[in-house]
Scaffold this active site. Structure first.
Site, PDB file in Angstrom:
ATOM      1  N   ASP A   1       1.147  -3.157  -2.040  1.00 62.70           N
ATOM      2  CA  ASP A   1       1.161  -2.255  -2.865  1.00 62.70           C
ATOM      3  C   ASP A   1       0.497  -2.745  -4.185  1.00 62.70           C
ATOM      4  O   ASP A   1       0.153  -3.703  -4.427  1.00 62.70           O
ATOM      5  CB  ASP A   1       2.292  -1.615  -2.938  1.00 62.70           C
ATOM      6  CG  ASP A   1       2.421   0.005  -3.493  1.00 62.70           C
ATOM      7  OD1 ASP A   1       1.420   0.360  -4.006  1.00 62.70           O
ATOM      8  OD2 ASP A   1       3.422   0.518  -3.550  1.00 62.70           O
TER       9      ASP A   1
HETATM   10  C1  NOJ Z   1       1.471   2.640  -5.699  1.00 66.03           C
HETATM   11  C2  NOJ Z   1       2.204   3.473  -4.584  1.00 66.03           C
HETATM   12  O1  NOJ Z   1       3.778   3.125  -4.382  1.00 66.03           O
HETATM   13  C3  NOJ Z   1       1.818   3.650  -3.280  1.00 66.03           C
HETATM   14  O2  NOJ Z   1       2.459   4.496  -2.580  1.00 66.03           O
HETATM   15  C4  NOJ Z   1       0.173   4.102  -3.516  1.00 66.03           C
HETATM   16  O3  NOJ Z   1      -0.428   4.153  -2.039  1.00 66.03           O
HETATM   17  C5  NOJ Z   1      -0.584   2.969  -4.405  1.00 66.03           C
HETATM   18  N1  NOJ Z   1      -0.150   2.830  -5.650  1.00 66.03           N
HETATM   19  C6  NOJ Z   1      -2.027   3.249  -4.481  1.00 66.03           C
HETATM   20  O4  NOJ Z   1      -2.300   4.371  -5.412  1.00 66.03           O
END
Ligand code: NOJ
Length: 675
Positions: free
Chosen positions: A218
């Site tokens: 993430d």
């Molecule tokens: C953080 C989020 O937790 C995730 O769901 C997302 O895909 C990413 N950022 C990218 O934007």
């Protein structure tokens, strides 16, 4: 420069075929190895055209709809040059304080698994190499929905059994459905951040489930290992993530800058790096990027776009849950002359998209006011916001109440702003924000003095705890955030053009004090009893939610009878056939959702009081009785034994069928499992 130098292999957050092509050209024409980039974006519930937020769409209980909205979104996103989306989110969510419940498929693991399969099919299409397919990403692996106190990014601590029974099944289903990528959650489970969780990544995901695709961290999660307190520097963080099997570092620069140092220090070997590289290259190959890095990206036909808008309208109407409809306030009478759309969400096109929607054009969303004016050209539709969504200003409140006074009916549009749910949008108080409660109470007061029905349309990314509102509203529709066609869909439901059919995919609590409240609870040795003080209950609240999982009214009047299950005894290889008669004695056709639950009353491990195992939807005309058929494979009654090994236990099983998880409304049949 980094792309040209070959130190960046993948990108996120670009929108549009032009910018995507520009970046791709740098890699393909200027980098040493000419390896195309993998470019991704969060296409969560639509891309240019927005569909309902995931929690809302789950309430449609319609696999074909889930798949189609994902397919349409993938087509639009691929036309923008993208090859990867960070969806579907499969975190089971039982705590409405957690803002990301809006992105979830609700509270149930079996439902989340069904949703996973439909979404992955829709996103990935028939084959990944197609110009309109994207790689999907099952996220956030796993148990992110169980953050302590519903606070985003907080630690997770749960039993191995809950992990196994509640949080892992949707990911297993996603792998079986061929998901191309998986994203570990930001969070730790019992002290081990998911980004470096070898037992869950290497053992469970890769070895046990057989996932051989790409694991993407993430956002900045590898660098955040320092703050978790499990790595001293970026090199250690990179080494731990790589060793756990994370192939792509999203935004932490840990693999770019930390990994070379880790290699020098001997924390990783070249072979570890090669394994990751091989998986990423294999994905690029499967996506067809080596054959033609520009195959995605190209104009779409206007005709296709208008069919998509029509589908968005149907999907939105299918996601509206009618929680309450007293004295048949809905559908609206046909002899109306004036209608007032009150409340701050009545003409709020920009809010209709809800969380996520990087590529949305908010000016293309339809507000409730616009939708109703278009649907009711003969009716004078007035509008009075009264108060803002948040803030303290009440200066326009009285004016709004006077506008309501002159109407035959009030449609009161209240709730949360789009950015009050989703990531980092947790709340402890789930009442209406700002001065909306004051507005609603003033409108109810005036309306009751003038005998004007008040229909509440709630916009929210989670269940809101509003017992005071349910006491006074004639009807309540939960619109969640419905996307581009929101206002038209609300108009379709209130005018009766479409009969409401959605069912809440989360139990709707009475108060935040009840949270987490969900139907699949375990029985307790002291189940609640009014006559026995020392039983499992509250002094100040019933145990059950205000509306159970599966609740949602239609414009029909439905009754269930005559549940039959055959055979009465079955071994693990057999399948039960289940039939129930459902009669619509109302005056309008209804799309009824029929739920199938089971209960194992005596087992080696205490089993939940209800477990969801099936649902089906059926259209029933007024006066018609339909025999609804469901099936249940006996092998689905396996569960993890005391050592968490999957077991099939013989003995009695209750099969329960009905309109929601409310125990009193379920018909029950008993069957026996045999060897
Ligand atoms: C953080 C989020 O937790 C995730 O769901 C997302 O895909 C990413 N950022 C990218 O934007």
């Amino acid at each position: 420069d980094a792309i040209k130098a070959g130190t960046i292999g993948n990108l996120l957050n670009l929108v549009g075929a032009g910018p995507v092509r520009e970046m791709q050209e740098l890699a393909v024409n200027h980098s040493r190895l000419r390896i195309p980039l993998l470019i991704g974006l969060d296409v969560i519930h639509g891309h240019r055209t927005l569909f309902p937020i995931p929690l809302g769409e789950t309430c449609a209980f319609d696999r074909a709809l889930w798949e189609r909205s994902a397919r349409e979104a993938a087509i639009e996103a691929a036309a923008d040059g993208l090859a990867l989306t960070f969806a579907p989110m499969l975190d089971v969510a039982r705590d409405p304080r957690w803002g990301r419940i809006a992105e979830s498929p609700g509270e149930d693991p079996w439902l989340a698994s069904q949703y996973a399969v439909a979404k992955i099919r829709g996103i990935q299409g028939v084959q990944l190499a197609s110009a309109d397919s994207l790689a999907a990403c099952a996220k956030h692996y796993c148990a992110y929905g169980a953050v302590t106190a519903g606070r985003d990014y907080a630690s997770v601590d749960l039993s191995d059994r809950t992990l196994e029974e509640v949080h892992l099944p949707a990911f297993r289903a996603a792998v079986q459905a061929g998901v191309a990528t998986v994203m570990p959650a930001f969070t730790d489970i019992g002290g081990i951040p998911m980004t470096i969780h070898r037992p869950l990544l290497r053992q469970r995901l890769r070895t046990d489930f057989g996932f051989d695709g790409v694991i993407i961290s993430d956002y900045n999660a590898i660098a955040e290992l320092l703050k978790h307190g499990v790595a001293a520097d970026l090199a250690e963080a990179a080494a731990l993530s790589l060793k756990a099997g994370v192939d792509i570092d999203m935004m932490a620069n840990a693999y770019r800058h930390g990994l070379p140092v880790a290699l020098e220090r001997g924390l990783v070997e070249m072979d570890d790096i090669d394994q990751c590289v091989r998986r990423v290259l294999a994905l690029k190959e499967r996506l067809g990027l080596f054959d033609d890095p520009y195959r995605r990206g190209g104009p779409e036909q206007p005709q296709v776009i208008s069919t998509r808008r029509q589908f968005a309208r149907e999907a939105a109407a299918s996601s509206i849950v009618m929680l309450q409809n007293i004295r048949k306030a809905l559908p609206l009478r046909s002899d109306l002359t004036t209608l007032c759309v009150a409340g701050p969400l009545g003409d709020a096109a920009a809010e209709m998209g809800g969380c996520w929607g990087a590529a949305q054009d908010m000016s293309q969303h339809v507000s409730v006011l616009q939708g109703l004016r278009a649907a009711l050209p003969e009716v004078l539709v007035t509008h009075a916001p009264g108060v803002a969504i948040s803030g303290d200003d009440q200066t326009q409140l009285e004016d709004a109440v006077s506008v309501c006074e002159g109407a035959d009916v009030v449609i009161l549009c209240v709730g949360e702003a789009a950015n009050m749910s989703g990531e980092a949008a947790c709340r402890t108080d789930l009442d209406l924000p700002g001065q909306q409660r004051a507005l609603a109470q003033a409108v109810f007061e005036t309306a009751s003095n003038h005998d004007i029905p008040v229909i509440v349309v709630l916009f929210c990314g989670r269940p809101l705890t509003l017992p005071w509102l349910f006491e006074r509203a004639d009807a309540v529709l939960v619109a969640w955030f419905l996307g581009s066609e929101a206002g038209n869909a609300v108009a379709d439901i209130v005018t009766g053009r479409v009969s409401p059919s959605a069912r809440t995919a989360v139990s709707w609590p009475r108060s935040t004090g009840q949270v987490p409240v969900f139907f699949a609870q375990r029985p307790s040795g002291r189940p609640a009893s009014a006559s026995d003080h020392f039983t499992s209950k509250y002094l100040d609240s019933p145990n059950d939610p205000l509306f159970p999982f599966g609740h949602g009214l239609t414009y029909g009047q439905l009754a269930y009878a005559d549940l039959r299950v055959t055979p009465e005894q079955a071994s693990e290889r057999e399948t039960f056939s289940i039939a129930v008669s459902v009669t619509n004695s109302g005056e309008r056709a209804a799309q009824e959702t029929v739920f199938l639950f089971v209960r194992d009353p005596v087992a080696s491990v205490s089993r939940p009081v209800l477990e969801l195992k099936g649902f089906t939807r059926v259209l029933i005309q007024p006066g018609e009785t339909v025999s609804v058929q469901l099936t249940l494979q006996a092998t689905e009654l396996r569960f993890p034994d005391a050592d968490l090994k999957s077991i099939f236990e013989t003995g009695a099983i209750e099969i329960l069928v009905g309109p929601s998880a409310e125990r009193a409304r379920l018909l029950v049949a008993c069957v026996t499992l045999t060897t």
